[in-house]
Every structure is written in C-alpha cells, then in structure tokens.
Design a protein around this motif. Structure first.
Motif, PDB file in Angstrom:
ATOM      1  N   LEU A 184      -3.373  -4.326   4.836  1.00 38.60           N
ATOM      2  CA  LEU A 184      -2.037  -3.874   4.433  1.00 38.60           C
ATOM      3  C   LEU A 184      -1.600  -4.534   3.132  1.00 38.60           C
ATOM      4  O   LEU A 184      -0.971  -3.904   2.283  1.00 38.60           O
ATOM      5  CB  LEU A 184      -1.022  -4.181   5.535  1.00 38.60           C
ATOM      6  N   ARG A 185      -1.941  -5.812   2.963  1.00 43.44           N
ATOM      7  CA  ARG A 185      -1.585  -6.486   1.712  1.00 43.44           C
ATOM      8  C   ARG A 185      -2.226  -5.775   0.524  1.00 43.44           C
ATOM      9  O   ARG A 185      -1.564  -5.537  -0.496  1.00 43.44           O
ATOM     10  CB  ARG A 185      -2.042  -7.945   1.759  1.00 43.44           C
ATOM     11  N   HIS A 188      -0.357  -2.435  -0.034  1.00 36.63           N
ATOM     12  CA  HIS A 188       0.986  -2.628  -0.605  1.00 36.63           C
ATOM     13  C   HIS A 188       0.910  -3.088  -2.055  1.00 36.63           C
ATOM     14  O   HIS A 188       1.722  -2.679  -2.891  1.00 36.63           O
ATOM     15  CB  HIS A 188       1.774  -3.636   0.236  1.00 36.63           C
ATOM     16  N   GLN A 189      -0.046  -3.940  -2.367  1.00 36.75           N
ATOM     17  CA  GLN A 189      -0.200  -4.376  -3.753  1.00 36.75           C
ATOM     18  C   GLN A 189      -0.603  -3.228  -4.668  1.00 36.75           C
ATOM     19  O   GLN A 189      -0.330  -3.259  -5.869  1.00 36.75           O
ATOM     20  CB  GLN A 189      -1.212  -5.519  -3.835  1.00 36.75           C
ATOM     21  N   LEU A 193       2.126   2.677   0.928  1.00 35.49           N
ATOM     22  CA  LEU A 193       2.570   2.432   2.296  1.00 35.49           C
ATOM     23  C   LEU A 193       1.730   3.302   3.224  1.00 35.49           C
ATOM     24  O   LEU A 193       1.577   4.500   2.982  1.00 35.49           O
ATOM     25  CB  LEU A 193       4.048   2.797   2.466  1.00 35.49           C
ATOM     26  N   HIS A 194       1.195   2.721   4.280  1.00 33.66           N
ATOM     27  CA  HIS A 194       0.343   3.484   5.200  1.00 33.66           C
ATOM     28  C   HIS A 194       1.162   4.476   6.021  1.00 33.66           C
ATOM     29  O   HIS A 194       0.820   5.646   6.129  1.00 33.66           O
ATOM     30  CB  HIS A 194      -0.418   2.535   6.129  1.00 33.66           C
ATOM     31  N   ALA A 227       5.710  -5.161  -5.401  1.00 31.23           N
ATOM     32  CA  ALA A 227       6.145  -4.851  -4.040  1.00 31.23           C
ATOM     33  C   ALA A 227       6.716  -3.443  -4.010  1.00 31.23           C
ATOM     34  O   ALA A 227       7.607  -3.114  -4.779  1.00 31.23           O
ATOM     35  CB  ALA A 227       7.199  -5.851  -3.587  1.00 31.23           C
ATOM     36  N   PRO A 228       6.201  -2.548  -3.143  1.00 35.23           N
ATOM     37  CA  PRO A 228       6.682  -1.178  -3.136  1.00 35.23           C
ATOM     38  C   PRO A 228       8.105  -1.069  -2.619  1.00 35.23           C
ATOM     39  O   PRO A 228       8.526  -1.814  -1.750  1.00 35.23           O
ATOM     40  CB  PRO A 228       5.697  -0.473  -2.196  1.00 35.23           C
ATOM     41  N   THR A 252       9.413   1.074   4.260  1.00 34.19           N
ATOM     42  CA  THR A 252       9.185  -0.042   3.345  1.00 34.19           C
ATOM     43  C   THR A 252       7.970  -0.824   3.826  1.00 34.19           C
ATOM     44  O   THR A 252       7.434  -0.540   4.906  1.00 34.19           O
ATOM     45  CB  THR A 252      10.407  -0.987   3.317  1.00 34.19           C
ATOM     46  N   PRO A 253       7.503  -1.815   3.072  1.00 35.41           N
ATOM     47  CA  PRO A 253       6.443  -2.681   3.598  1.00 35.41           C
ATOM     48  C   PRO A 253       6.798  -3.285   4.948  1.00 35.41           C
ATOM     49  O   PRO A 253       5.938  -3.461   5.810  1.00 35.41           O
ATOM     50  CB  PRO A 253       6.308  -3.757   2.513  1.00 35.41           C
ATOM     51  N   ASP A 256       5.802  -1.003   7.800  1.00 31.47           N
ATOM     52  CA  ASP A 256       4.374  -1.101   8.107  1.00 31.47           C
ATOM     53  C   ASP A 256       4.091  -2.348   8.940  1.00 31.47           C
ATOM     54  O   ASP A 256       3.280  -2.322   9.882  1.00 31.47           O
ATOM     55  CB  ASP A 256       3.560  -1.163   6.815  1.00 31.47           C
ATOM     56  N   GLN A 313       6.920  -9.481   2.916  1.00 32.42           N
ATOM     57  CA  GLN A 313       5.753  -8.816   2.349  1.00 32.42           C
ATOM     58  C   GLN A 313       4.520  -9.175   3.166  1.00 32.42           C
ATOM     59  O   GLN A 313       4.479 -10.190   3.862  1.00 32.42           O
ATOM     60  CB  GLN A 313       5.552  -9.237   0.889  1.00 32.42           C
TER      61      GLN A 313
END
Length: 356
Positions: A184-185, A188-189, A193-194, A227-228, A252-253, A256, A313
């Motif tokens: 996930l990191r 997101h980077q 977003l999944h 950061a999204p 948002t992150p 997730d 995050q």
C-alpha cells in the motif's frame, strides 16, 4: 448495509425485501452485497435512481449474462486453464511462447463490453504500471483482442488470503501485515488508492511473500511521490469499506488502511469486528491470549471510526509494524525489553499502548 447489519426497523426491512422481489436491478445489488463482491460505480449509492418519497432504486446493469470464450492462443499466449472468473473478466494460467514462462492472463469475457468494464481494465493497467514493488503483482503487458482488453501478470503459484482458514496465528498475520502495508505504501507513493483491499485481492506465494492484486477499482490522486488526496466516489466491497466511504465521503489513504485493519482483524479472529469498534485492541487480546499488545493496538488504530485517529500514511504504518516485528523477535531471544517506538507517526496513533 443497514439491511445486512440488521439495523433496519421491521417495517423498512419488509419493504426492502418486497421491493427487491420485484426489481431485478436491486435484487442483483443485494446478491452482490451478500456475496461480498466489489460494488462497481454503476451500483454505488450515487448512481441509484429515484423511486420517490426519498427512496432510491439501483439502475439496471448493462453487463450481459452470456460470455465470450477466448481462443486457445491469444496474442502469443497459450491458455492452459481457468484460474478464476469475476464480474468483469476471467483469469487464465497461460504460457508466454516468446520467453517460455507461465503468466496469469486476465481478459474481458463480456460479449459486449460496456464502458465501465473497459474503464476498469484501463484503470488497472495504469495503476499497476505506476507501481514497482515486491508486494504488488507485476504486470508484463496490456493489450486488446477483438475489442476486449487483456492484462498479462506474473503468475504467483500461491493462495489468495480468502483461501486461508482463519483464525491464523497472530505471528503469521503480523508478517502478512508488514507485506500488505509495504504494498500500500508503494501504491500511495505512486498516487494510487486501491479502494478494494480484501482477502481475495491479496495472494500469498509459497515463500511467504504477500502481493496485492486487482487494481480495477483503483483511482489516481495527488502526484507521484506525494500523499494522495481524497476522491469522492463510492466503490469497493461494502464489508471492507471504511465507514466514511460507505457514507459517501472521499476515499483517502486512511480508508485503504481501514480496509487493511479489517482484513487483519479477520485473519486473526476468523470474523470481522463489531460495528462499534472502540475497543478492538481489548477484543483482540481477549480472543487471542498472547497476542502482542503493540500489534493489537496497530490493528485497532487502523480501525478507528474517525479517519483522523488512524495512521496518516502507509509509510508511518510500515515503520510501526516493522518495529513491532523486531520487538517480537527480540523478546523471543532476550529478557531485556527494547526501546519503545517513538519515531515518525507517534502522534498519529489513537489510544496508544506503552509500545508507542
């Protein structure tokens, strides 16, 4: 969701079932929810058609029942056997003749692919192409045949987390948590977003590496390496949705990470947490005597109802999980208690245990 969580008044419950008996679209929606499948945008609350009196009805889906059968050889890939089938496509074990390797080939099998299906394949290809990480499945190629998109992935000869039989030993779940958080990191980077993290969308290889798969409902936010920001759209699998997303707020992150918390809680206990999640750490400790209290607190933090009380995050979550794992390993071999975690993210943890 109130219907499935048995929170509707008796009269409303009866009316909902009577309506579904007469409305094919709403009946399809209820079946989707009952099976725990992902909720596509055409069945999202924002896409419901008005019935009058403040009520809404699901629009009819354009996905046909009949499917297209791909040829035995598809653009140089020889299909060997079906691995799985979903609402928008089928996944085959195939062999890439050009390099003589086995791959997983996901292809659209709708007779007449609709715009939503085509967009999902395009989204998945774009999302995966942004991410290069051991905990995210690798995509080799994207193509099209007879107007139907296909994606070629590395073949992971393992099991999805949905095929495991929880409860699992919490130490094993901790290892899975570290891998999923790292995946996930990376996403997101990359500004991805999944939005549909669940046991069926993560696969465990024979060497223990866990990989995120199926980015068909992903969305793109922020910029690479930043950061999204949030995205306001209700899609995903309802039972693994964050409460704010279920209510129509932005993904948002943190949403997730909430899904990750649900997945970890389920792997540890064999069930999802109760609707009111204020004491998840205590509940985990009660159901799993001996679980590391720091790990229980991490899961509880991910499950906080208020997004602001979760980890901000995924990289913060990764750092804390790695520290917990090192602490657990240290405790197995030493009677000396190591230094508690006080690094970045210390203030983001809700109701922290002594570890943080």
């Amino acid at each position: 969701m109130a219907l499935f969580e048995r929170r509707l008044p008796v009269t409303a419950n009866v009316l909902a079932h009577h309506h579904a008996a007469r409305c094919a679209a709403c009946r399809t929606l209820l079946v989707t929810l009952a099976h725990g499948d992902a909720l596509p945008s055409e069945l999202a609350p924002g896409a419901l058609a008005p019935l009058g009196g403040g009520r809404r009805c699901a629009r009819r889906s354009s996905v046909p029942g009949a499917t297209w059968t791909p040829p035995e050889v598809l653009d140089g890939f020889r299909l060997e056997r079906l691995l799985g089938r979903g609402g928008m496509g089928a996944v085959y074990l195939a062999r890439d003749a050009s390099v003589d390797r086995r791959v997983a080939l996901k292809v659209c099998v709708a007779l007449q692919p609709d715009a939503g299906t085509l967009a999902s394949f395009a989204t998945e290809a774009r999302a995966i192409s942004r991410i290069q990480h051991p905990n995210v499945v690798t995509m080799y190629r994207a193509g099209e045949i007879d107007g139907r998109p296909y994606l070629v992935y590395e073949y992971v000869d393992g099991k999805s987390l949905a095929e495991l039989r929880p409860p699992l030993p919490w130490q094993r779940v901790l290892d899975i948590a570290v891998g999923l958080a790292a995946g996930l990191r990376a996403a997101h980077q990359g500004g991805v977003l999944h939005r549909d993290l669940k046991p069926g969308n993560a696969i465990l290889s024979p060497d223990g590496t866990v990989k995120l798969i199926d980015f068909g409902l992903a969305t793109f936010v922020g910029g690479g390496g930043t950061a999204p920001r949030g995205v306001r759209e209700v899609v995903g699998t309802p039972r693994y949705m964050a409460p704010e997303v279920r209510m129509g707020e932005s993904a948002t992150p943190r949403s997730d990470l909430h899904a990750l918390g649900l997945l970890l809680f389920e792997l540890c206990t064999g069930r999802l947490p109760p609707a009111r999640r204020g004491a998840c750490a205590a509940l985990l400790t009660e159901r799993l005597p001996g679980i590391d209290p720091g790990f229980a607190a991490v899961i509880a933090c991910c499950l906080a109802e208020d997004p602001l009380e979760r980890f901000a995050q995924a990289d913060v979550l990764c750092a804390v999980l790695e520290h917990v794992r090192r602490l657990v390993a240290f405790q197995r071999t030493s009677s000396v208690f190591p230094t508690p975690w006080t690094g970045p993210g210390f203030r983001q943890v809700s109701s922290p245990p002594p570890l943080f």
